[in-house]
Design a protein around this motif. Sequence first.
Motif, PDB file in Angstrom:
ATOM      1  N   GLY A 419       0.801  -1.221   0.000  1.00 51.30           N
ATOM      2  CA  GLY A 419       0.000   0.000   0.000  1.00 51.30           C
ATOM      3  C   GLY A 419       0.831   1.268   0.000  1.00 51.30           C
ATOM      4  N   PHE A 420       1.943   1.276   0.761  1.00 52.61           N
ATOM      5  CA  PHE A 420       2.737   2.493   0.819  1.00 52.61           C
ATOM      6  C   PHE A 420       3.425   2.773  -0.518  1.00 52.61           C
ATOM      7  CE2 PHE A 420       5.924  -0.654   2.153  1.00 52.61           C
ATOM      8  CZ  PHE A 420       7.077  -0.237   1.513  1.00 52.61           C
ATOM      9  N   VAL A 421       3.702   1.715  -1.293  1.00 51.74           N
ATOM     10  CA  VAL A 421       4.297   1.903  -2.612  1.00 51.74           C
ATOM     11  C   VAL A 421       3.257   2.451  -3.581  1.00 51.74           C
ATOM     12  CG1 VAL A 421       5.544   0.803  -4.502  1.00 51.74           C
ATOM     13  CG2 VAL A 421       5.926   0.039  -2.158  1.00 51.74           C
ATOM     14  N   LEU A 639       8.799  11.801   7.677  1.00 55.04           N
ATOM     15  CA  LEU A 639       7.785  10.792   7.987  1.00 55.04           C
ATOM     16  C   LEU A 639       8.279   9.415   7.584  1.00 55.04           C
ATOM     17  CD1 LEU A 639       4.834  10.884   5.407  1.00 55.04           C
ATOM     18  CD2 LEU A 639       7.000  11.990   5.012  1.00 55.04           C
ATOM     19  N   ASP A 640       7.585   8.419   8.135  1.00 48.14           N
ATOM     20  CA  ASP A 640       7.864   7.020   7.853  1.00 48.14           C
ATOM     21  C   ASP A 640       7.146   6.649   6.561  1.00 48.14           C
ATOM     22  OD1 ASP A 640       8.130   4.287   7.775  1.00 48.14           O
ATOM     23  OD2 ASP A 640       7.226   3.910   9.729  1.00 48.14           O
ATOM     24  N   LEU A 641       7.888   6.170   5.579  1.00 48.30           N
ATOM     25  CA  LEU A 641       7.285   5.838   4.289  1.00 48.30           C
ATOM     26  C   LEU A 641       6.197   4.784   4.441  1.00 48.30           C
ATOM     27  CD1 LEU A 641       7.303   6.039   1.172  1.00 48.30           C
ATOM     28  CD2 LEU A 641       9.020   4.219   1.176  1.00 48.30           C
ATOM     29  N   GLN A 642       6.432   3.774   5.263  1.00 52.96           N
ATOM     30  CA  GLN A 642       5.462   2.693   5.407  1.00 52.96           C
ATOM     31  C   GLN A 642       4.258   3.112   6.243  1.00 52.96           C
ATOM     32  OE1 GLN A 642       9.006  -0.108   6.307  1.00 52.96           O
ATOM     33  NE2 GLN A 642       7.380  -1.476   5.644  1.00 52.96           N
ATOM     34  N   TRP A 823      -8.306  -7.778   7.512  1.00 52.21           N
ATOM     35  CA  TRP A 823      -8.619  -7.741   6.083  1.00 52.21           C
ATOM     36  C   TRP A 823      -8.642  -6.297   5.606  1.00 52.21           C
ATOM     37  CZ3 TRP A 823      -8.246 -10.794   2.201  1.00 52.21           C
ATOM     38  CH2 TRP A 823      -8.940 -10.548   1.015  1.00 52.21           C
ATOM     39  N   LEU A 824      -8.155  -6.099   4.373  1.00 51.71           N
ATOM     40  CA  LEU A 824      -8.085  -4.772   3.772  1.00 51.71           C
ATOM     41  C   LEU A 824      -8.439  -4.892   2.300  1.00 51.71           C
ATOM     42  CD1 LEU A 824      -7.140  -1.736   4.020  1.00 51.71           C
ATOM     43  CD2 LEU A 824      -4.889  -2.549   3.273  1.00 51.71           C
ATOM     44  N   ALA A 825      -9.248  -3.959   1.792  1.00 52.65           N
ATOM     45  CA  ALA A 825      -9.643  -3.994   0.388  1.00 52.65           C
ATOM     46  C   ALA A 825      -8.563  -3.406  -0.508  1.00 52.65           C
ATOM     47  CB  ALA A 825     -10.947  -3.210   0.193  1.00 52.65           C
ATOM     48  N   ASP A 826      -8.497  -3.877  -1.758  1.00 55.20           N
ATOM     49  CA  ASP A 826      -7.598  -3.277  -2.747  1.00 55.20           C
ATOM     50  C   ASP A 826      -8.142  -1.931  -3.225  1.00 55.20           C
ATOM     51  OD1 ASP A 826      -5.655  -5.310  -2.816  1.00 55.20           O
ATOM     52  OD2 ASP A 826      -6.921  -6.528  -4.108  1.00 55.20           O
ATOM     53  N   PHE A 827      -9.453  -1.837  -3.285  1.00 52.60           N
ATOM     54  CA  PHE A 827     -10.102  -0.563  -3.606  1.00 52.60           C
ATOM     55  C   PHE A 827     -11.396  -0.512  -2.808  1.00 52.60           C
ATOM     56  CE2 PHE A 827     -10.468  -3.672  -7.052  1.00 52.60           C
ATOM     57  CZ  PHE A 827     -11.822  -3.911  -7.127  1.00 52.60           C
ATOM     58  N   PRO A 828     -11.857   0.684  -2.466  1.00 55.36           N
ATOM     59  CA  PRO A 828     -12.902   0.816  -1.431  1.00 55.36           C
ATOM     60  C   PRO A 828     -14.326   0.555  -1.912  1.00 55.36           C
ATOM     61  CG  PRO A 828     -12.225   2.986  -2.188  1.00 55.36           C
ATOM     62  CD  PRO A 828     -11.340   2.003  -2.898  1.00 55.36           C
ATOM     63  N   THR A 829     -14.608  -0.696  -2.270  1.00 60.50           N
ATOM     64  CA  THR A 829     -15.977  -1.079  -2.609  1.00 60.50           C
ATOM     65  C   THR A 829     -16.271  -2.438  -1.990  1.00 60.50           C
ATOM     66  OG1 THR A 829     -15.508  -2.329  -4.629  1.00 60.50           O
ATOM     67  CG2 THR A 829     -15.714   0.077  -4.851  1.00 60.50           C
ATOM     68  N   GLU A 915      -8.231   8.048   3.032  1.00 55.91           N
ATOM     69  CA  GLU A 915      -8.566   6.631   3.196  1.00 55.91           C
ATOM     70  C   GLU A 915      -8.099   5.721   2.051  1.00 55.91           C
ATOM     71  OE1 GLU A 915     -12.424   5.698   4.568  1.00 55.91           O
ATOM     72  OE2 GLU A 915     -12.306   7.061   6.287  1.00 55.91           O
ATOM     73  N   PRO A 916      -8.016   6.177   0.790  1.00 58.49           N
ATOM     74  CA  PRO A 916      -7.559   5.248  -0.249  1.00 58.49           C
ATOM     75  C   PRO A 916      -6.140   4.735  -0.021  1.00 58.49           C
ATOM     76  CG  PRO A 916      -8.537   7.188  -1.238  1.00 58.49           C
ATOM     77  CD  PRO A 916      -8.397   7.472   0.213  1.00 58.49           C
ATOM     78  N   TRP A 917      -5.380   5.463   0.773  1.00 63.32           N
ATOM     79  CA  TRP A 917      -3.981   5.090   0.999  1.00 63.32           C
ATOM     80  C   TRP A 917      -3.801   4.471   2.379  1.00 63.32           C
ATOM     81  CZ3 TRP A 917      -3.060   5.196  -3.735  1.00 63.32           C
ATOM     82  CH2 TRP A 917      -3.564   6.209  -4.545  1.00 63.32           C
TER      83      TRP A 917
END
Length: 930
Positions: A419-421, A639-642, A823-829, A915-917
């Motif tokens: 996600g951070f990348v 800041l911390d990249l991750q 759990w985390l979504a790849d995109f927010p749907t 939130e997308p990031w």
Amino acid sequence: MAVLPNPSATRAVLIGTSRYAHLEPIPAVANNLSALAAALCAPGSWGLAPEHCTVIEDPATAVEVLEAVRTAAEEATDTLLVYFAGHGLVEPRRGELFLGLTGSIQHRSYTGLPYGTLRDVVLDGRAGRQVMLLDCCFSGRVLGFMSTASAEAVIDQVEIEGTYLLASVPDTSFALAPPGEHHTAFTGELLGLLREGVPGGPELLDLDTVYAQVYAALRAKGRPLPQKRDRNTAGGLALARNAAWAPPGFGPPPPPYDHEPTPPPTFMGTPTPPYAPEAAPAGHEAAASAPEPVPLPGVPPMPTWSPMALPSPAPLPAPGGASAGRRRAVTYGLAGALFVALVAAGIPLAMSWMKGSSKDDSGHNTSKSSSTPKPGPTSGNNAAAKGGVVNPSTKQGGTLKFISKDDADSWDPQRSYFGFVWNFSRFYARQLVTYAPKPGKDGTELVPDLAEKKAEVTDGGKTYTYTLRKGITWEDGSPITPEDIKYGIERIWAQDEISGGPIFIQQALDPGHTYKGPYKDTSKDKLGLKAIQTPDDRTIVFKLPKANGDFERMLATPSASPVKKTKDTKEKYQDNPFSSGPYRFGSYQPGTSLELVRNTEWERSSDPIRAALPERITVNFSSDEQTNTKALFAGDYDLDLQSYGLTGASLNQATRSSDLSARLDSPSNGLLLFAALPRSVKPLNNVHCRKAVLYATDRKNLQTAAGGPQTGDIAHHMLPPAIGGSDSSYDPYETLKRKGKPDTDKAKAELKACGKSNGFSTTIAVRNNHPTDVDVAMSLQASLRKVGITTEIDQVDGTHFSETTGAPATVKKKGYGIVLYRWLADFPTGQSFLQPLADSRFILPTGNLNVAELDDPTIDDLFDTAIAEQDPAKAGSDYAQINRRISDSAAYLPILFQKSVIWRGSRLTNVYASEPWEGRYDYVSLGVSK
């Protein structure tokens, strides 16, 4: 010449009465106070210290108000501002104005605050300038209105030598508090002006300009018109910086988004009723083409630049409100503090990112967000996580410095899954569409990037057509073409040579995987993937075999970035991706350091998203987390990249220090901490036994075990707030009603219903390399024990956890009745978040994500309907139904909507969490102050 007052020598007192014992309430007044206070404390406005701006909400006595005003008048040596909103009443015999207090009674002046007395206190002060803002009338009783009588006569009374008076109405018209709107009409337009600014206007908005613009906006809507009185040069006093003004030479404003009009504002999900005059004045058109109003008698000329009818102010939530007579000092936590960013910004992104659904610098519509960014604080603890923007600035230059424990999984956009990348890659990789640079949930809105506008969707949702912007170039100055975008996406198919990234675009376009990728394309015409067509040098068309309403969100991920074929070095591409963004790779030593430098071929006018403020961007990689944290706290890095979040000793150190804690934020990161209750494990195959677990769980204690409220909010269902279909009021097991505490009576009743009145035994599976998860499991064990459910905790090797729990046969064999998961979504749907967990077609013998083994044909059908739906609201309704059926099944125990405690350095500007990031700061908007 307009001037801003000296904030240290300036005071403001904001008075408002929204609740009355004998008169109709005016709820919007409470919102006025919060938002105006935040605006005055904003750095781009007067920049008042919170202790220099006093809010008096629902005063009970005149003495309470007058003492506060007297104190402010004695302290202010530059400017004193006094604002009142509420019922204005008229003493019947002498026609004198008195301001309504909570106990005021019509025609009884002794129950209110005589204006003359307030004026005398102001005049006794030492300030060289006084500003009086009166949003009231004089005899209102009707709900939604504050009526007036003999306005002109009363206004004559309120003039103060050397002051500026703005009154909400002239003559005998009505001052309006429109039903359904969150501000009164006059103050709402004033706040809207501070938020939006005046395209083409001056850098500073002086009081005369503010008056002219508010007048024009109210007139364009057919609403009551304000009136002003001023003495000496008070009209040149600036109220704020112009949010739409950009410094000369900073570059042309970006091209506008070509979005559809914003839907009507809503309150608690219900469309707000229109203002009573249903039709605009004859000939009235869109704001950008509205004719200049003709000045009425007594109204000063409008500015030489064309005034524009401003949009209605964004709805703001009503604050909890103080008790009657409570006097409170303003803090940045007040609702409405979004204005700190809006007033102070002027960043050349335009920044449509802070203007919700209004206009860019050229006055064009920029967005159709379904929600306007919520107000929030803009300095101090958690400021960047509550809808505010910390340290807004237009300053270019300097080096933005990241520190990171780990290098990227890959800097190749098609190969990355971290996600951070994804967040960082937007410095050098663009897509057809991306996420709006806005705080919080509003950042989940899709906006055009390389494309001129979002897709034209035809063929029942199976064809997506885009036209590219003009002026988009690679780092060598050559144009970015549709073929470049197609080629970049085709690389996803080459998983044997450049594996690692997501493949959902491949699954959507070519579910049978008939195309073999660009490196194995043996066709004579070399047309590549036929599902992507490039009919001309600015058009790209995607042909899906099945409609998918989330396809554009897939295209917003880095895997849809263009790649120039002649620059593709396959597996080595990750060492030096060819840039389509404002920065390019300078030097890169894997595992040691990375430097980005400016891409001199990037044109600001072609990019409405990226601020591109730093001159350089560096990343140092160091595996010692403790050393990294010390370097952050010392200011060696920004800041911390991750940004996974501070933990342990570092978190304790930061939270115990007032200096350090002021730079901590706890944004939602989109993660859900939950437990799956697999149906294959008895007695969890019985829905009543599963419900017993849900009722018996002490989620408040689990939250404490996870690190406390700063690490997450108690989850009452399975859809995080950023996902369409999530409903904060939906509380199927009354979890929120009980504040996370268990309901042992209902748990015992469910145990009886499943034939286990004395309880049962099962095993909790948890990964052993996450100590916090083990603590949560132990807390869960303790709460279940209280109703007779005994558990063993199996700490599974973290490196094999997914492999173990993703095999239903293994889960059944080991008796894992409860599996702790994140759990985390790849995109927010809902497709990305819920389908892998709840669609029975995702149950696999290995690599299974539907760990609960939920098998409900109705849910499967709802997924098909929701995924094919093009309207996000309708799809959200389907996902809401799925969420309810999941709750009814008790297949999952939701625990926490998680947060990360992250750090922002003191040099950072334009800081907000999005939130997308995963709740991280939106990297492309960041700058540094030195």
